[in-house]
Write an enzyme that holds these catalytic residues in place. Structure first.
Site, PDB file in Angstrom:
ATOM      1  N   SER A 147       0.870  -1.186   0.000  1.00 47.90           N
ATOM      2  CA  SER A 147       0.000   0.000   0.000  1.00 47.90           C
ATOM      3  C   SER A 147       0.903   1.231   0.000  1.00 47.90           C
ATOM      4  CB  SER A 147      -0.858   0.008   1.273  1.00 47.90           C
ATOM      5  OG  SER A 147      -1.553   1.228   1.414  1.00 47.90           O
ATOM      6  N   TYR A 191      -2.158  -0.698  10.464  1.00 51.24           N
ATOM      7  CA  TYR A 191      -2.187  -0.968   9.017  1.00 51.24           C
ATOM      8  C   TYR A 191      -0.900  -0.464   8.371  1.00 51.24           C
ATOM      9  CZ  TYR A 191      -3.941  -1.158   4.216  1.00 51.24           C
ATOM     10  OH  TYR A 191      -4.109  -1.442   2.879  1.00 51.24           O
TER      11      TYR A 191
HETATM   12  P1  NAI Z   1     -11.257  -6.613  -0.088  1.00 53.65           P
HETATM   13  O1  NAI Z   1     -11.726  -6.570   1.325  1.00 53.65           O
HETATM   14  O2  NAI Z   1     -12.185  -6.253  -1.183  1.00 53.65           O
HETATM   15  O3  NAI Z   1     -10.652  -8.065  -0.380  1.00 53.65           O
HETATM   16  C1  NAI Z   1      -9.793  -8.655   0.532  1.00 53.65           C
HETATM   17  C2  NAI Z   1      -9.689 -10.113   0.231  1.00 53.65           C
HETATM   18  O4  NAI Z   1      -8.820 -10.698   1.199  1.00 53.65           O
HETATM   19  C3  NAI Z   1     -11.004 -10.855   0.323  1.00 53.65           C
HETATM   20  O5  NAI Z   1     -11.055 -11.847  -0.695  1.00 53.65           O
HETATM   21  C4  NAI Z   1     -10.942 -11.504   1.706  1.00 53.65           C
HETATM   22  O6  NAI Z   1     -11.694 -12.680   1.761  1.00 53.65           O
HETATM   23  C5  NAI Z   1      -9.463 -11.807   1.783  1.00 53.65           C
HETATM   24  N1  NAI Z   1      -8.974 -12.022   3.139  1.00 53.65           N
HETATM   25  C6  NAI Z   1      -9.029 -11.176   4.207  1.00 53.65           C
HETATM   26  N2  NAI Z   1      -8.505 -11.775   5.281  1.00 53.65           N
HETATM   27  C7  NAI Z   1      -8.112 -13.013   4.902  1.00 53.65           C
HETATM   28  C8  NAI Z   1      -7.512 -14.107   5.555  1.00 53.65           C
HETATM   29  N3  NAI Z   1      -7.219 -14.082   6.867  1.00 53.65           N
HETATM   30  N4  NAI Z   1      -7.234 -15.221   4.832  1.00 53.65           N
HETATM   31  C9  NAI Z   1      -7.519 -15.291   3.522  1.00 53.65           C
HETATM   32  N5  NAI Z   1      -8.101 -14.290   2.850  1.00 53.65           N
HETATM   33  C10 NAI Z   1      -8.403 -13.160   3.525  1.00 53.65           C
HETATM   34  O7  NAI Z   1      -9.944  -5.709  -0.131  1.00 53.65           O
HETATM   35  P2  NAI Z   1      -9.116  -5.017  -1.319  1.00 53.65           P
HETATM   36  O8  NAI Z   1      -9.344  -3.569  -1.212  1.00 53.65           O
HETATM   37  O9  NAI Z   1      -9.291  -5.708  -2.599  1.00 53.65           O
HETATM   38  O10 NAI Z   1      -7.639  -5.288  -0.742  1.00 53.65           O
HETATM   39  C11 NAI Z   1      -6.735  -6.231  -1.274  1.00 53.65           C
HETATM   40  C12 NAI Z   1      -5.341  -5.870  -0.806  1.00 53.65           C
HETATM   41  O11 NAI Z   1      -5.000  -4.569  -1.294  1.00 53.65           O
HETATM   42  C13 NAI Z   1      -5.176  -5.827   0.715  1.00 53.65           C
HETATM   43  O12 NAI Z   1      -3.917  -6.353   1.072  1.00 53.65           O
HETATM   44  C14 NAI Z   1      -5.232  -4.333   1.017  1.00 53.65           C
HETATM   45  O13 NAI Z   1      -4.552  -4.011   2.205  1.00 53.65           O
HETATM   46  C15 NAI Z   1      -4.548  -3.768  -0.222  1.00 53.65           C
HETATM   47  N6  NAI Z   1      -4.844  -2.362  -0.470  1.00 53.65           N
HETATM   48  C16 NAI Z   1      -6.126  -1.932  -0.724  1.00 53.65           C
HETATM   49  C17 NAI Z   1      -6.360  -0.575  -0.952  1.00 53.65           C
HETATM   50  C18 NAI Z   1      -7.724  -0.033  -1.212  1.00 53.65           C
HETATM   51  O14 NAI Z   1      -7.886   1.206  -1.227  1.00 53.65           O
HETATM   52  N7  NAI Z   1      -8.736  -0.845  -1.453  1.00 53.65           N
HETATM   53  C19 NAI Z   1      -5.270   0.392  -0.909  1.00 53.65           C
HETATM   54  C20 NAI Z   1      -3.981  -0.168  -0.664  1.00 53.65           C
HETATM   55  C21 NAI Z   1      -3.789  -1.495  -0.449  1.00 53.65           C
END
Ligand code: NAI
Length: 261
Positions: free
Chosen positions: A144, A157
């Protein structure tokens, strides 16, 4: 994909947001994609969706905070598609608040889900996944811009994502002679279900509306808008390619200019 043989890619947290876009893009580039997330039904549904689009995909339930689950997931991927060529550590969670009020449980959960998991899954893929015996591999960690800059009310975070960037740089240097590259992709604000939850959290913390928070965040982004999951996936797809062989130990932003380094 420019390569002749289909490669095997693992994507964690691929039932939603960025992970789903990454899984779809890697599969459309010709990878055999094996996905994992905690909810088995969501995994089945997502696999069905990808297969329905003519893509080669499968998956199983995975909790990245549980070592046994991680081992079973990587073994299942190897049994299904063969040893692993590309790993995308994407699973993650948000979490923060006024630091003086943060309980151990929240701190530990954020660090475990976002940082310890990256080590845990990577080590399993190098061993059980067979990557350490290959002369080419790709490890791509979704960090991130909060892994480079401090985020107010986001200490756990931000700490976890700085850790991911540090892990990436160290392992990238370590594995460089082997042909395995290790990079971090650093999204800024990306419109996903997590982004919605983050806006809800800040709206509550500042006693204002989610729309006001959205406006505040957008005004900080030079491009004036959130990035899309597909825009983040695009860089992951490039890093997975043969052309990206000399890019390693880097942390690259996809953030509309939010971060400058
Ligand atoms: P999201 O919440 O839409 O998806 C997250 C995914 O991770 C889901 O499929 C969920 O089931 C899975 N997950 C969560 N905890 C888990 C666990 N313990 N074991 C297995 N799977 C798990 O989130 P998003 O936004 O798509 O985020 C994806 C990545 O991108 C994360 O690492 C987040 O920190 C990073 N990120 C997101 C940003 C944003 O603005 N959306 C910005 C910067 C980084």
């Amino acid at each position: 994909m420019t390569e002749n043989t289909a490669r095997v890619a693992l994507v964690t947290g691929a039932t939603s947001g960025i992970g789903l876009s990454v899984a779809r893009l890697l599969a459309s580039q010709g990878h055999k994609v094996f996905i994992g997330a905690r909810n088995a039904e969501n995994v089945t549904e997502t696999v069905k969706q990808l297969q329905g689009e003519g893509l080669e995909a499968d998956g199983s339930a995975l909790d990245v905070t549980d070592a046994d689950s991680v081992k079973a997931f990587v073994q299942a991927a190897v049994d299904r598609f063969g040893t692993v060529d590309v790993l995308v550590n994407n699973a993650g969670r948000s979490g923060g608040g006024v630091t003086a009020d943060i309980e151990d449980e929240l701190w530990d959960a954020v660090i475990d889900t976002n940082l310890n998991s990256v080590f845990r899954v990577t080590r399993e893929v190098l061993n059980t996944g067979g990557m350490r015996h290959k002369d080419r591999g790709r490890i791509i960690n979704i960090a991130s811009t909060a892994g480079k800059q401090g985020v107010v009310l986001g200490a756990p975070y931000s700490a976890s994502k700085h850790g991911v960037v540090g892990f990436t740089k160290a392992l990238g240097n370590e594995l460089a002679p082997t042909g395995i590259t290790v990079n971090a992709v650093c999204p800024g604000y990306v419109e996903t279900p997590m982004a919605q939850r983050v806006r809800q959290g800040y709206a509550a913390a500042y006693s204002t509306s989610e729309d006001a928070i959205l406006e505040k965040f957008q005004s900080k982004i030079p491009l004036g808008r959130y990035s899309t999951p597909d825009e983040v996936a695009g860089l992951v797809g490039y890093l997975a390619s043969d052309t990206a062989a000399s890019i390693t130990a880097q942390a690259l932003n996809v953030c509309g200019g939010l971060g400058n380094f």
